[in-house]
Motif scaffolding. Structure first.
Motif, PDB file in Angstrom:
ATOM      1  N   ASP A   1      -4.705   8.660  -0.548  1.00 42.50           N
ATOM      2  CA  ASP A   1      -4.760   7.376   0.147  1.00 42.50           C
ATOM      3  C   ASP A   1      -4.202   7.518   1.560  1.00 42.50           C
ATOM      4  O   ASP A   1      -3.286   8.315   1.795  1.00 42.50           O
ATOM      5  N   THR A   2      -4.753   6.741   2.469  1.00 37.46           N
ATOM      6  CA  THR A   2      -4.279   6.704   3.846  1.00 37.46           C
ATOM      7  C   THR A   2      -3.999   5.261   4.212  1.00 37.46           C
ATOM      8  O   THR A   2      -4.815   4.376   3.951  1.00 37.46           O
ATOM      9  N   VAL A   3      -2.836   5.031   4.831  1.00 42.15           N
ATOM     10  CA  VAL A   3      -2.430   3.680   5.202  1.00 42.15           C
ATOM     11  C   VAL A   3      -2.202   3.622   6.711  1.00 42.15           C
ATOM     12  O   VAL A   3      -1.454   4.437   7.263  1.00 42.15           O
TER      13      VAL A   3
ATOM     14  N   TRP B   1      -0.242   6.388  11.002  1.00 43.91           N
ATOM     15  CA  TRP B   1      -1.031   6.645   9.804  1.00 43.91           C
ATOM     16  C   TRP B   1      -0.185   7.473   8.853  1.00 43.91           C
ATOM     17  O   TRP B   1       0.386   8.487   9.243  1.00 43.91           O
TER      18      TRP B   1
ATOM     19  N   THR C   1      -0.424   9.355   5.026  1.00 46.96           N
ATOM     20  CA  THR C   1      -1.347   9.727   3.955  1.00 46.96           C
ATOM     21  C   THR C   1      -0.658  10.642   2.960  1.00 46.96           C
ATOM     22  O   THR C   1       0.258  11.391   3.320  1.00 46.96           O
ATOM     23  N   ASP C   2      -1.112  10.554   1.718  1.00 48.63           N
ATOM     24  CA  ASP C   2      -0.621  11.465   0.675  1.00 48.63           C
ATOM     25  C   ASP C   2      -1.732  12.416   0.230  1.00 48.63           C
ATOM     26  O   ASP C   2      -1.622  13.086  -0.789  1.00 48.63           O
TER      27      ASP C   2
ATOM     28  N   MET D   1       1.968   4.826  -3.023  1.00 50.71           N
ATOM     29  CA  MET D   1       2.067   6.263  -2.761  1.00 50.71           C
ATOM     30  C   MET D   1       3.331   6.886  -3.360  1.00 50.71           C
ATOM     31  O   MET D   1       3.427   8.104  -3.450  1.00 50.71           O
TER      32      MET D   1
ATOM     33  N   GLN E   1       0.830  -1.207   0.000  1.00 49.76           N
ATOM     34  CA  GLN E   1       0.000   0.000   0.000  1.00 49.76           C
ATOM     35  C   GLN E   1       0.862   1.254   0.000  1.00 49.76           C
ATOM     36  O   GLN E   1       0.569   2.226  -0.704  1.00 49.76           O
TER      37      GLN E   1
ATOM     38  N   LEU F   1       3.417  14.261   2.004  1.00 49.27           N
ATOM     39  CA  LEU F   1       2.992  13.204   2.921  1.00 49.27           C
ATOM     40  C   LEU F   1       2.762  13.756   4.323  1.00 49.27           C
ATOM     41  O   LEU F   1       3.457  14.684   4.746  1.00 49.27           O
ATOM     42  N   GLN F   2       1.804  13.154   5.011  1.00 47.94           N
ATOM     43  CA  GLN F   2       1.565  13.465   6.409  1.00 47.94           C
ATOM     44  C   GLN F   2       1.615  12.156   7.184  1.00 47.94           C
ATOM     45  O   GLN F   2       1.008  11.157   6.772  1.00 47.94           O
ATOM     46  N   CYS F   3       2.322  12.182   8.309  1.00 50.58           N
ATOM     47  CA  CYS F   3       2.410  11.010   9.169  1.00 50.58           C
ATOM     48  C   CYS F   3       1.910  11.400  10.552  1.00 50.58           C
ATOM     49  O   CYS F   3       2.376  12.384  11.128  1.00 50.58           O
TER      50      CYS F   3
END
Length: 180
Positions: free
Chosen positions: A167-169, A161, A163-164, A144, A140, A151-153
């Motif tokens: 999509d969020t993983v 988490w 996310t771009d 990205m 997943q 990107l955010q973490c």
């Protein structure tokens, strides 16, 4: 003629509530010709999990004596050595002799087999941690990967988490040895 690295740029915003670390980092990542997007994203994830102004990407696959990342103190001593993939026991023991803490991020479907093969050999290296990122999660994250990323973490209560914006993983970590 040797193949050149592909340059990836990532603007990474980190909100790590577990460590009270809130920063934005502009990362430049040199992707080795033999490296996959999946490995690049595991390196980005590892950076986010250990983010610090002193944490730096190294020559990694271009120089076999360097890890994926390291963090040095002001004297040049290595505080943190981060490996990505499935390094052999000799490499981990050498890293353990050079750094205060060693963390390996493994992400292959065969991580369990690899770890069983080296677990007994690295017993004496007490400050080596091994974290497995499930293959489904790393796949997943691979989706990205782009040459330019925003990107955010978010890290809270051990949950991660990434996310771009599209999509969020949820990144589930399996600690095979120690804690990262």
């Amino acid at each position: 003629m040797a193949l050149k690295a592909t340059i990836y740029k990532a603007d990474l915003s980190i909100a790590d509530m577990d460590r009270n670390y809130y920063q934005e980092h502009s990362l430049t990542i040199a992707r080795h010709p033999s490296e996959t997007d999946e490995r690049v994203m595991i390196r980005v994830l590892a950076f986010a999990l250990h983010a610090d102004p002193a944490l730096a990407f190294t020559k990694d696959l271009f120089d076999v004596d360097e890890p994926a990342m390291w963090q040095k103190d002001l004297t040049g001593a290595i505080d943190l050595w981060i490996e990505v993939g499935q390094p052999d026991d000799k490499r981990l023991l050498k890293a353990a002799g050079r750094a205060e803490k060693v963390v390996v991020y493994s992400y292959s479907a065969t991580s369990d087999i690899w770890f069983k093969g080296i677990a007994g050999k690295i017993d004496r290296a007490k400050h080596v941690s091994v974290v497995n990122i499930p293959h489904e999660t790393s796949a997943q994250l691979e989706r990205m990967a782009k040459r330019s990323m925003q990107l955010q973490c978010t890290i809270q209560d051990g949950q991660v988490w990434l996310t771009d914006g599209v999509d969020t993983v949820l990144v589930e970590r399996e600690y095979l040895r120690g804690a990262a």
